[in-house]
Scaffold this motif. Structure first.
Motif, PDB file in Angstrom:
ATOM      1  N   ARG A  45       0.853  -1.185   0.000  1.00  0.00           N
ATOM      2  CA  ARG A  45       0.000   0.000   0.000  1.00  0.00           C
ATOM      3  C   ARG A  45       0.891   1.239   0.000  1.00  0.00           C
ATOM      4  O   ARG A  45       2.098   1.145   0.258  1.00  0.00           O
ATOM      5  N   TYR A  46       0.303   2.378  -0.258  1.00  0.00           N
ATOM      6  CA  TYR A  46       1.059   3.622  -0.181  1.00  0.00           C
ATOM      7  C   TYR A  46       0.791   4.285   1.160  1.00  0.00           C
ATOM      8  O   TYR A  46      -0.354   4.530   1.530  1.00  0.00           O
ATOM      9  N   ASP A  47       1.857   4.594   1.886  1.00  0.00           N
ATOM     10  CA  ASP A  47       1.769   5.263   3.183  1.00  0.00           C
ATOM     11  C   ASP A  47       1.954   6.760   2.952  1.00  0.00           C
ATOM     12  O   ASP A  47       3.061   7.233   2.717  1.00  0.00           O
ATOM     13  N   ALA A  77       5.871   3.551  -0.409  1.00  0.00           N
ATOM     14  CA  ALA A  77       5.121   2.305  -0.519  1.00  0.00           C
ATOM     15  C   ALA A  77       5.639   1.364   0.559  1.00  0.00           C
ATOM     16  O   ALA A  77       6.828   1.379   0.885  1.00  0.00           O
ATOM     17  N   TYR A 137      -7.348  -5.477   2.829  1.00  0.00           N
ATOM     18  CA  TYR A 137      -6.400  -5.652   1.725  1.00  0.00           C
ATOM     19  C   TYR A 137      -6.623  -4.664   0.578  1.00  0.00           C
ATOM     20  O   TYR A 137      -5.777  -4.523  -0.303  1.00  0.00           O
ATOM     21  N   THR A 138      -7.734  -3.942   0.573  1.00  0.00           N
ATOM     22  CA  THR A 138      -8.038  -3.052  -0.549  1.00  0.00           C
ATOM     23  C   THR A 138      -6.989  -1.977  -0.812  1.00  0.00           C
ATOM     24  O   THR A 138      -6.857  -1.529  -1.955  1.00  0.00           O
ATOM     25  N   PRO A 139      -6.203  -1.508   0.177  1.00  0.00           N
ATOM     26  CA  PRO A 139      -5.140  -0.544  -0.161  1.00  0.00           C
ATOM     27  C   PRO A 139      -4.094  -1.083  -1.128  1.00  0.00           C
ATOM     28  O   PRO A 139      -3.300  -0.310  -1.656  1.00  0.00           O
ATOM     29  N   SER A 140      -4.083  -2.406  -1.355  1.00  0.00           N
ATOM     30  CA  SER A 140      -3.113  -2.978  -2.293  1.00  0.00           C
ATOM     31  C   SER A 140      -3.511  -2.744  -3.744  1.00  0.00           C
ATOM     32  O   SER A 140      -2.710  -2.941  -4.659  1.00  0.00           O
ATOM     33  N   LYS A 152       2.143   0.538  -7.634  1.00  0.00           N
ATOM     34  CA  LYS A 152       2.933   1.593  -6.983  1.00  0.00           C
ATOM     35  C   LYS A 152       4.329   1.530  -7.591  1.00  0.00           C
ATOM     36  O   LYS A 152       5.086   0.603  -7.313  1.00  0.00           O
ATOM     37  N   SER A 195       9.269  -0.682  -2.415  1.00  0.00           N
ATOM     38  CA  SER A 195       8.477  -0.823  -1.183  1.00  0.00           C
ATOM     39  C   SER A 195       9.368  -1.114   0.022  1.00  0.00           C
ATOM     40  O   SER A 195      10.358  -1.839  -0.072  1.00  0.00           O
ATOM     41  N   SER A 248      -2.226   7.822  -6.484  1.00  0.00           N
ATOM     42  CA  SER A 248      -2.271   6.575  -7.259  1.00  0.00           C
ATOM     43  C   SER A 248      -1.550   6.791  -8.576  1.00  0.00           C
ATOM     44  O   SER A 248      -1.479   7.917  -9.087  1.00  0.00           O
ATOM     45  N   TYR A 262      -9.309   4.063  -0.491  1.00  0.00           N
ATOM     46  CA  TYR A 262      -9.046   2.845  -1.222  1.00  0.00           C
ATOM     47  C   TYR A 262     -10.285   1.964  -1.361  1.00  0.00           C
ATOM     48  O   TYR A 262     -10.244   0.927  -1.986  1.00  0.00           O
TER      49      TYR A 262
END
Length: 404
Positions: free
Chosen positions: A110-112, A118, A129-132, A136, A140, A214, A244
């Protein structure tokens, strides 16, 4: 110096060594070039177990997965929303969703926004899990998530090919390989974080502090989805902390910049000007070279040039991977020829540009990115026009005219 990861130079920065170290003296830090690399915090505490070197993909010529017989597919999610929101066809997300519902935990990226990076994270539910969702295109940070992996649970883990190659060595050492399904993807390489921060801070001068980022958006279709999308924290329309949610991502973004419109991040990244040194010299994972159970990517190329909703190339390398696809009723999957699967993908490492050191030094000065491009990259591009024309001709004709 003791025999540990500290003796290596220009490694992949996969972070697996931080998880395997029994005395926890290895940390993933950003180096002067803007790439993650392992650093020994206390050399005296090293017990010379050499586990960090044993799991390190960079330290081995061969891949951890040998004698694989790949099978290739074209695929996409049957769920139109997921297919639209994901960068290509949504197969990677559907595999994760299927395994989570089977009791696996999922380790994705995910992006922080707070740390401007990432990062790998572990999710126990589909909602978590949707932030995946979405690509990116930066390296990471994996140390925290990889160190939280439990030996007693089952996991789906996705990452770059070098991360997954090291990770398979890690779980094989722990004798828990059967508890994991590993997924990687066709990797272009990772750009310097110096580039990313310069780019992001330049955008923030226009819109204020970023609250959402994004890298891909299929508003103009899949083949024209190389769009940078950034929204400020102070957005009146959307709670970007929950952005997300796949039902929200269709909203129009505050800042949008397209590769075809001259976006600077993509100019640097897709032209291979400031990738990790290993991406030029040491990547051994092109096309069908992988240590994952499954590889995914965009199915670019002439075969699917008229398809504009997004389709994944899917390659299976192991029996476990094949079993997953056999049960993946959430996707449409069709066998395709192996050469079709890698159409449009990078088939060899790019050459290290002559301006590499000069460019990284300039990026590290926090100067305007446009200035860096005009003073360093633009003159270099003019000098390389003849070579690029010849390489384009060779690509079109399918012959090798000029060596890279």
């Amino acid at each position: 110096m003791k025999n540990n990861i500290g003796k290596l130079k220009d490694c992949y920065g996969c972070g697996v060594c931080t998880a395997v170290c029994p005395v926890k003296i290895i940390n993933l830090k950003e180096n002067a070039g803007g790439f993650y690399s392992p650093q020994i915090s206390n050399e005296e505490k090293c017990i010379n177990c050499e586990l960090c070197l044993k799991v390190c993909a960079f330290n081995h010529k061969e891949l951890s997965l040998q004698n694989a017989i790949p099978k290739s597919y074209a695929g996409y999610s049957k769920n139109d929303i997921i297919r639209q929101r994901c960068s290509s066809g949504g197969v990677g997300f559907e595999i994760a969703r299927f395994l989570i519902e089977k009791g696996y935990k999922a380790c994705g990226v995910r992006y922080d926004i707070s740390n401007e990076r990432a990062e790998h994270f572990i999710a126990s539910s589909v909602e978590e899990y949707t932030p995946s969702i979405g690509s990116k295109y930066i390296q990471s940070f994996s140390q925290t998530a990889f160190s939280e992996i439990s030996r007693k649970e089952k996991y789906f883990v996705s990452g770059t090919p070098c991360q997954i190659d090291s990770f398979r060595r890690y779980i094989r050492h722990l004798k828990i390989e059967d508890n994991f399904i590993l997924l990687d993807f066709f990797c272009h390489g990772v750009p310097s974080m110096l580039l990313w921060r310069d780019y992001l801070h330049n955008v923030e001068k226009e819109i204020g502090k970023a609250g959402f980022v994004s890298w891909r958006n299929k508003t103009n279709g899949w083949h024209d989805s190389w769009n940078m999308n950034v929204d400020p924290v102070e957005s009146n329309d959307i709670d970007w902390h929950n952005s997300y949610n796949i039902n929200i991502l269709g909203k129009k973004h505050f800042y949008q910049s397209r590769w075809k419109g001259g976006d600077l991040f993509y100019k640097f990244f897709l032209s291979n000007y400031c990738l990790n040194k290993c991406c030029y010299k040491s990547c051994k994972y092109k096309c069908f070279l992988s240590s994952a159970d499954i590889r995914i990517g965009d199915l670019w190329g002439k075969t699917f040039k008229d398809e504009n909703l997004g389709t994944n190339a899917v390659i299976v390398f192991t029996e476990n991977g094949a079993k997953i696809l056999e049960q993946l009723n959430q996707c449409n999957l069709s066998p395709i020829a192996t050469n079709t699967c890698v159409e449009g993908q990078m088939k060899k490492c790019p050459s290290l540009p002559l301006i590499y050191r000069h460019l990284l030094k300039a990026l590290g000065k926090d100067e305007p990115l446009q200035k860096t491009f005009n003073h360093i990259v633009k003159p270099y591009r003019l000098l390389t026009i003849p070579k690029r024309i010849m390489n384009l001709i060779s690509y079109k004709l399918g012959i090798k005219l000029i060596s890279h």
